[in-house]
Design an enzyme around this catalytic site. Structure first.
Site, short mmCIF file in Angstrom:
data_model
loop_
_atom_site.label_atom_id
_atom_site.label_comp_id
_atom_site.label_asym_id
_atom_site.label_seq_id
_atom_site.Cartn_x
_atom_site.Cartn_y
_atom_site.Cartn_z
N HIS A 283 -14.79 -27.97 21.47
CA HIS A 283 -15.72 -28.21 22.57
C HIS A 283 -15.04 -28.23 23.93
O HIS A 283 -15.38 -29.04 24.80
CB HIS A 283 -16.47 -29.54 22.35
CG HIS A 283 -17.55 -29.44 21.33
ND1 HIS A 283 -18.78 -28.87 21.60
CD2 HIS A 283 -17.60 -29.82 20.03
CE1 HIS A 283 -19.53 -28.92 20.51
NE2 HIS A 283 -18.84 -29.48 19.53
N ASP A 349 -15.46 -33.97 17.68
CA ASP A 349 -16.51 -33.47 16.78
C ASP A 349 -16.38 -31.96 16.56
O ASP A 349 -15.83 -31.24 17.40
CB ASP A 349 -17.91 -33.79 17.34
CG ASP A 349 -18.11 -33.26 18.75
OD1 ASP A 349 -17.13 -33.23 19.53
OD2 ASP A 349 -19.24 -32.86 19.08
N GLU A 350 -16.88 -31.53 15.42
CA GLU A 350 -17.12 -30.12 15.13
C GLU A 350 -15.93 -29.20 15.39
O GLU A 350 -16.11 -28.07 15.84
CB GLU A 350 -18.33 -29.62 15.95
CG GLU A 350 -19.63 -30.29 15.58
CD GLU A 350 -20.82 -29.72 16.32
OE1 GLU A 350 -21.87 -29.53 15.68
OE2 GLU A 350 -20.72 -29.47 17.55
N LEU A 351 -14.73 -29.65 15.07
CA LEU A 351 -13.59 -28.74 15.22
C LEU A 351 -13.65 -27.71 14.10
O LEU A 351 -13.68 -28.06 12.92
CB LEU A 351 -12.27 -29.52 15.15
CG LEU A 351 -11.01 -28.64 15.21
CD1 LEU A 351 -10.92 -27.90 16.54
CD2 LEU A 351 -9.76 -29.46 14.96
#
Ligand code: NAG
Ligand code: NAG
Ligand code: NAG
Ligand code: NAG
Ligand code: NAG
Ligand code: NAG
Ligand code: NAG
Length: 585
Positions: A283, A349-351
């Protein structure tokens, strides 16, 4: 007698108007009137009501904070023009107000007593480190009293105080019909927040200020600013000016250091702690605009192999230039965060593991390879956060998906995927932001566009987390549901989230309010009442409607939660309830 129960309920419900519900409250039915010359004292000293009083920080005294609170509270009561006609039926319109020509019992005094001393950490306290409780009483003969251990408690009391009063339609008169009143109140959860995403859309200062105000009215005490993401970097970093110069959507759409300070102080003076998040190592694609050498997969396609939404981009792992860059960033930013907050959010988050395949220094998407690199990354950067006197907050993936070793004593984990129990089992302190309940952006359709080939796959174009979370669903959620007591204690609170793919200043208020307030009552008053019963929508709805009406009067475009007829029938909570047993009463 069509609805005999309604009569009984209406007495209970039409009265108490306070949102969120106090832990204990008794009230009467006498009318008292308030003037702008009411005598206010703070710990025995006269405190003038000065409209718009705003101390400059951060070296406030407790008296400055309280005086600011008094000024805002009375400013709201006298400035709002809140004639509550909308809370009464057509038939009641001529009679619901007290007679303006009657002999009035005036509120003579408002005596504020702060029993404890604030410390310099009071206005940036970590969860559990400040006593937010207060008491508020209003005697039948017009003596108002507020007691609290901290100035934060006084601010909450003053917000409750404003909710006792209405403007009279017949002239400049303000009254409460609820005297005498006795309130004892304290929050259930210490962390009661809203996540605001200023990266996917930029929000001017006035929107942030207005949001901080609205949070304080709802006794919410955290504004989590998701300050950067792959889409834009609006946060100006003086030692790295190129980052926002090239990363903001437009050179003017930035928050300068002065803006940040103003936001932090505006919040602190209202008992709302501002928490800044720089989301990493995923992100963060936009950093590729100014520092392409530090990121991989910036705007890589097809985006869904590399990240959750375009443009992709993640920091290189195992890279000393990244370490150095973050060192400079933190050295600049963290000393500007620590005077106003106990926390700094490092994202996580969301790597997407695929990103590191494009990293010449790693070239792998194997968890076994990446995990130790991520461990080093977290160790180094959380170490820096802690060295700056701050507690790191991370999204749950670092703890759950990547199983990164972090010290539960000194790390807070924010959960969005509903793994609160998995986190408390590991001993972490947890902030709950369960997307099935507390994501305010969900359920309004796709922001992606689809060509005719993709039409059939995505028709009818719902978003990933729909349907919309109605206030009733938000209100039903208990962050500690099902947890054994020892683990429930680790849940420091929750946040509702307003991810901003399709939210900007034009619709923010309508999507955040009053639904964030539904979570505010769960977090302040608890999901269960004093008898251990789940709080009822029938009790909540009229009060939430009234709070919503007050918010609209104060310039926040909160959405209606029901039609006008139901609001006007608010004194009869059964009027707009669904009766499963029509013959049962
Ligand atoms: C006000 O409260 C008193 C005491 O509870 C009660 O006797 C009285 O009937 C109430 N008056 C009205 C107008 O409701
Ligand atoms: C108001 O109070 C005064 C003094 O107690 C009394 O003389 C007068 O009749 C009252 N007026 C009304 C309208 O009740
Ligand atoms: C990684 O990329 C491959 C294609 O090379 C894709 O099949 C896979 O789904 C991607 N993994 C993730 C987590 O997106
Ligand atoms: C990390 O970097 C070091 C030093 O450049 C290198 O020796 C090592 O192989 C790298 N580790 C991975 C997993 O790429
Ligand atoms: C890693 O890359 C391979 C080859 O592209 C792919 O099949 C696999 O799904 C990827 N693994 C992850 C975790 O994305
Ligand atoms: C979380 O815990 C629950 C209950 O023990 C378990 O079923 C679930 O698989 C766990 N989830 C994760 C992501 O570890
Ligand atoms: C899109 O898909 C829907 C549902 O399958 C279908 O009814 C509609 O005709 C499609 N539209 C186009 C333009 O293909």
């Amino acid at each position: 007698m069509l609805r005999p129960l309604a009569v009984v309920l209406s007495l209970a419900a039409s009265a108490s108007a306070i949102w969120p519900a106090p832990i204990s409250m008794t009230q009467g039915n006498s009318t008292l009137w308030l003037t702008q010359t009411v005598e206010i004292t703070y710990n025995g000293d006269f405190m003038p009501y000065t409209y718009g009083y705003t101390p400059t920080g951060p070296d406030w005294t407790s008296k400055d904070i309280v005086q600011g609170g008094v000024s805002r509270a009375l400013g709201q009561i006298f400035g709002d023009y809140f004639v509550p006609w909308m809370l009464h039926t057509r038939e009641e319109q001529a009679t619901f107000e007290p007679k303006v020509m009657s002999n009035k019992t005036w509120i003579e005094s408002l005596e504020i007593t702060q029993t404890g001393e604030d410390s310099e950490d009071t206005w940036k306290a970590a969860a559990g480190e400040v006593d937010e409780s207060y008491s508020l009483s209003l005697s039948k003969d017009g003596k108002a009293k507020i007691g609290a251990a901290s100035s934060i408690g006084v601010l909450h009391a003053l917000q409750t105080f404003t909710q006792l009063f209405y403007r009279h339609s017949g002239g400049p008169f303000w009254y409460t019909p609820m005297a005498p009143i006795d309130i004892e109140d304290s929050p259930t959860f210490a962390h009661r927040g809203l996540l605001m995403d200023v990266s996917r859309h930029y929000f001017p200062m006035e929107d942030i200020y207005r949001t901080l105000d609205a949070l304080s009215w709802n006794k919410m005490n955290r504004l989590h600013i998701h300050a950067t993401d792959s889409q834009s970097w609006p946060l100006e970093i003086p030692s790295l000016p190129e980052v926002s110069a090239k990363g903001a959507y437009h050179p003017s759409l930035v928050y300068t250091p002065t803006d940040l300070k103003n936001i932090q102080e505006y919040g602190a003076m209202r008992a709302v702690q501002v928490i800044i998040e720089i989301d990493m190592p995923g992100h963060i694609g936009v950093l590729g605009e100014s520092h392409p050498e530090l990121v991989v997969a910036y705007d890589e396609r097809p985006y869904y192999w590399w990240c959750a939404q375009p443009p992709c981009g993640a920091l290189r792992l195992n890279n000393s230039d990244v370490d150095e860059f973050l060192g400079t960033l933190f050295e600049d930013l963290l000393p500007r965060v620590s005077p106003y907050s106990s926390y700094f959010h490092t994202g996580g988050d969301e790597l997407n593991a695929n990103d590191s395949m494009l990293d010449p220094g790693v070239q792998s998407n194997d968890t076994e390879v990446l995990k130790p690199l991520l461990q080093n990354f977290i160790d180094l950067n959380h170490g820096r956060v802690k060295d700056a006197g701050l507690t790191p907050i991370v999204w749950e993936e670092m703890a759950i998906d990547w199983d990164i070793d972090m010290d539960p004593e000194t790390t807070v984990v924010q959960s969005w995927l509903g793994t609160v129990s998995n986190l408390t089992e590991k001993g972490f302190k947890v902030i709950d932001t369960n997307y099935n309940f507390w994501y305010l952006d969900c359920g309004r359709g796709q922001w992606l566009t689809f060509d005719n080939d993709a039409n059939a796959t995505f028709y009818p174009f719902n978003d990933w987390c729909g349907p919309t979370k109605p206030w009733q669903l938000i209100y039903s959620h208990d962050p500690t549901e099902g947890l054994p007591e020892e683990q429930a204690k680790l849940v420091i609170g929750g946040e509702v989230a307003a991810w901003s793919e399709t939210i900007d200043p034009a619709n923010m208020d309508t999507l955040v309010w009053p639904r964030a307030g539904a979570a505010a009552e769960v977090l302040w008053s608890g999901r269960y009442d004093a008898d251990g019963e789940p709080r009822s929508q029938l009790d909540a709805a009229p009060r939430l409607q009234e709070m919503r009406a007050r918010m609209v009067t104060r310039g926040v475009k909160a959405s209606p939660i029901t039609q006008q007829w139901c609001v006007q029938m608010g004194g009869d909570p059964l009027a707009c309830s669904y009766d499963l047993n029509p013959y049962g009463h």
